[in-house]
Design a protein around this motif. Structure first.
Motif, PDB file in Angstrom:
ATOM      1  N   GLY A   1      -5.111  -0.132   8.597  1.00  0.00           N
ATOM      2  CA  GLY A   1      -5.404  -1.292   7.765  1.00  0.00           C
ATOM      3  C   GLY A   1      -5.399  -1.013   6.271  1.00  0.00           C
ATOM      4  O   GLY A   1      -5.962  -1.768   5.489  1.00  0.00           O
ATOM      5  N   MET A   2      -4.771   0.107   5.893  1.00  0.00           N
ATOM      6  CA  MET A   2      -4.736   0.430   4.462  1.00  0.00           C
ATOM      7  C   MET A   2      -3.303   0.456   3.943  1.00  0.00           C
ATOM      8  O   MET A   2      -2.439   1.114   4.519  1.00  0.00           O
ATOM      9  CB  MET A   2      -5.391   1.787   4.214  1.00  0.00           C
ATOM     10  CG  MET A   2      -6.874   1.669   3.979  1.00  0.00           C
ATOM     11  SD  MET A   2      -7.630   3.288   3.895  1.00  0.00           S
ATOM     12  CE  MET A   2      -7.784   3.645   5.616  1.00  0.00           C
ATOM     13  N   MET A   3      -3.084  -0.278   2.865  1.00  0.00           N
ATOM     14  CA  MET A   3      -1.765  -0.313   2.243  1.00  0.00           C
ATOM     15  C   MET A   3      -1.769   0.629   1.045  1.00  0.00           C
ATOM     16  O   MET A   3      -2.274   0.289  -0.018  1.00  0.00           O
ATOM     17  CB  MET A   3      -1.476  -1.740   1.743  1.00  0.00           C
ATOM     18  CG  MET A   3      -1.405  -2.778   2.837  1.00  0.00           C
ATOM     19  SD  MET A   3       0.257  -2.898   3.481  1.00  0.00           S
ATOM     20  CE  MET A   3       1.030  -3.885   2.208  1.00  0.00           C
ATOM     21  N   VAL A   4      -1.241   1.820   1.240  1.00  0.00           N
ATOM     22  CA  VAL A   4      -1.186   2.771   0.119  1.00  0.00           C
ATOM     23  C   VAL A   4       0.184   3.429   0.055  1.00  0.00           C
ATOM     24  O   VAL A   4       0.898   3.490   1.051  1.00  0.00           O
ATOM     25  CB  VAL A   4      -2.266   3.882   0.242  1.00  0.00           C
ATOM     26  CG1 VAL A   4      -3.658   3.336   0.004  1.00  0.00           C
ATOM     27  CG2 VAL A   4      -2.175   4.565   1.587  1.00  0.00           C
ATOM     28  N   THR A   5       0.528   3.897  -1.127  1.00  0.00           N
ATOM     29  CA  THR A   5       1.765   4.661  -1.290  1.00  0.00           C
ATOM     30  C   THR A   5       1.402   6.145  -1.310  1.00  0.00           C
ATOM     31  O   THR A   5       0.221   6.497  -1.398  1.00  0.00           O
ATOM     32  CB  THR A   5       2.468   4.301  -2.620  1.00  0.00           C
ATOM     33  OG1 THR A   5       1.653   4.787  -3.692  1.00  0.00           O
ATOM     34  CG2 THR A   5       2.661   2.802  -2.756  1.00  0.00           C
ATOM     35  N   VAL A   6       2.428   7.002  -1.254  1.00  0.00           N
ATOM     36  CA  VAL A   6       2.173   8.445  -1.203  1.00  0.00           C
ATOM     37  C   VAL A   6       1.484   8.963  -2.455  1.00  0.00           C
ATOM     38  O   VAL A   6       0.802   9.986  -2.416  1.00  0.00           O
ATOM     39  CB  VAL A   6       3.469   9.270  -0.970  1.00  0.00           C
ATOM     40  CG1 VAL A   6       3.920   9.172   0.468  1.00  0.00           C
ATOM     41  CG2 VAL A   6       4.557   8.863  -1.934  1.00  0.00           C
TER      42      VAL A   6
ATOM     43  N   VAL B   1       1.491   7.459   5.428  1.00  0.00           N
ATOM     44  CA  VAL B   1       1.432   6.074   4.939  1.00  0.00           C
ATOM     45  C   VAL B   1       1.435   5.114   6.130  1.00  0.00           C
ATOM     46  O   VAL B   1       0.661   4.159   6.183  1.00  0.00           O
ATOM     47  CB  VAL B   1       2.612   5.778   3.984  1.00  0.00           C
ATOM     48  CG1 VAL B   1       2.702   4.288   3.672  1.00  0.00           C
ATOM     49  CG2 VAL B   1       2.455   6.582   2.695  1.00  0.00           C
ATOM     50  N   LYS B   2       2.287   5.431   7.122  1.00  0.00           N
ATOM     51  CA  LYS B   2       2.377   4.605   8.330  1.00  0.00           C
ATOM     52  C   LYS B   2       1.036   4.587   9.073  1.00  0.00           C
ATOM     53  O   LYS B   2       0.547   3.532   9.475  1.00  0.00           O
ATOM     54  CB  LYS B   2       3.463   5.165   9.254  1.00  0.00           C
ATOM     55  CG  LYS B   2       4.605   4.160   9.497  1.00  0.00           C
ATOM     56  CD  LYS B   2       5.662   4.727  10.442  1.00  0.00           C
ATOM     57  CE  LYS B   2       6.779   5.403   9.678  1.00  0.00           C
ATOM     58  NZ  LYS B   2       7.729   6.131  10.528  1.00  0.00           N
TER      59      LYS B   2
END
Ligand code: GDP
Ligand code: MG
Length: 370
Positions: free
Chosen positions: A28-33, A21-22
């Motif tokens: 530049g991507m905001m994602v969750t697991v 995720v980090k």
């Protein structure tokens, strides 16, 4: 487009989901697991973490026999494989028993009849015919749905004292759909109320024109009870088989189809396999559906231990790691490592299909990550 969740990818890479995720955040991507990422992003991450990306296609891991056609000169005649269908109580089991009784080998060997799901008879002239011993339309259609077309010829049993019943019609439809030639056996002609001609007329309504009505579908009157007409029926089966020019290459590693399988308390998994081509031998390493194994012993339908099984021969195989499914294919492979690899790959695919976590191709792609 194919996708995989961040967590699933992390698991395959043996990394922490949070680290992925980090890394994605830095990209530049905001994602969750639990969110999915596309294949390109996944590949980028894999390289970012210093893993070697190996693309593995299904054909590298599994056995691909699609283009593997035997050369014409390697083909030799093989016995026909026959399935008996018909309405309940019209005499399928009785006919199977009666036909089995015509086997010249059974008599001389004094062997005990083993019910392994199929049997083979040898005629007085030395011709061989294989019968699937599990009549029933469900078995037939289920096998076909699994892509296994083992039946060459269908014998449709119709009781002469009854007529065309729902399962008779169903059998006709299944046979037509499968494009398998049919022979009509009009059974119970020993009964005083038997009316074979009425059966032939009724069949016309279903576009089955038997020879006796100047058509091209062979028909024969039999009595499973009095054992009459059996030689005639076998002769017609052999004639049909001859027209079909059934051939297979016996001189290659074996391929077969599972007819039935069970877990024996003492012996372990047992599977009755019909050899499609090649010769199956004791000691052969194999993959059967999602199972791997080695042929420890083979038993024929007379209970004899045999070392080799040739095309169209049904044989009970001991030595498969687990119980396969009816309709599964058996393939002989070069060594145990290869057998385990293919079986593991197929098991993984089967699990994926059940849980539907990620598409199969992504799964294969990352399965080779070290
Ligand atoms: P299936 O349900 O199609 O397997 O039919 P079965 O083989 O179990 O036979 C049903 C019944 O018909 C049994 O009672 C048999 O004894 C009887 N039967 C089968 N074939 C014949 C035959 O040729 N003549 C007579 N009279 N009875 C038969
Ligand atoms: Mg029966």
């Amino acid at each position: 487009p194919e996708a995989i969740t961040v967590q699933e990818l992390a698991n395959r890479m043996a990394e922490k989901g949070a680290d992925l995720v980090k890394a994605l955040f830095k990209m530049g991507m905001m994602v969750t697991v639990n969110q999915t990422i596309d294949q390109d992003t996944a590949e980028l991450l894999v390289t970012e973490f210093g893993h070697n990306l190996t693309r593995v296609s299904a054909s590298d891991v599994d056995i691909d026999t699609a283009g593997d056609v035997d050369a014409a000169e390697t083909l030799k005649p093989r016995p026909p494989v026959v399935t008996i269908m018909g309405h309940v109580d019209h005499g399928k089991t009785s006919l199977l028993d009666a036909l089995r009784g015509t086997d010249v080998v059974a008599g001389e060997a004094g062997g005990i009849t083993q019910h392994i799901g199929a049997y083979q008879i040898k005629t007085k002239n030395g011709d061989l015919v294989t019968f699937l011993d599990t009549p029933g339309h469900e078995a037939f259609t289920e096998m076909r749905q699994r892509g296994a077309n083992v039946t060459d010829i269908v014998v449709l049993v119709v009781a002469a004292d009854d007529g065309l019943m729902p399962q008779t019609i169903e059998a006709i439809n299944h046979t037509k759909a499968a494009g398998v030639p049919m022979i009509v056996a009009i059974n119970k002609v020993d009964k005083p109320e038997a009316n074979p001609q009425r059966i032939r007329e009724r069949l016309l309504e279903h576009e089955i024109v038997v020879e006796a009505m100047s058509g091209d579908v062979q028909d024969v009157e039999v009595s499973a009870k009095n054992r009459t007409g059996l030689d005639d029926l076998i002769e017609k089966i052999l004639l049909q088989a001859e027209l079909m020019e059934l051939r297979a290459n016996p001189d290659r590693e074996a391929e077969g189809t599972v007819i039935e399988a069970k877990l024996d308390k003492g012996k372990g998994p047992l599977a009755t396999v019909l050899v499609n081509r090649g010769t199956l031998r004791t000691g052969d390493v194999l993959v059967v559906g999602t199972q791997s194994g080695r042929v420890r012993a083979m038993t024929d339908d007379k209970g004899r231990q045999i070392k080799e099984a040739t095309p169209s021969m049904p044989v009970e195989v001991l030595g498969i790691g687990g119980v396969p499914h009816a309709g599964d294919t058996l393939t002989v492979v070069e060594n145990e490592a290869r057998a385990r690899e293919v079986a593991a790959y197929r098991q993984e695919l089967a699990t994926e299909r059940r849980t539907a976590i990620a598409p199969a191709s992504l799964d294969t792609m990352f399965s080779a990550l070290a």
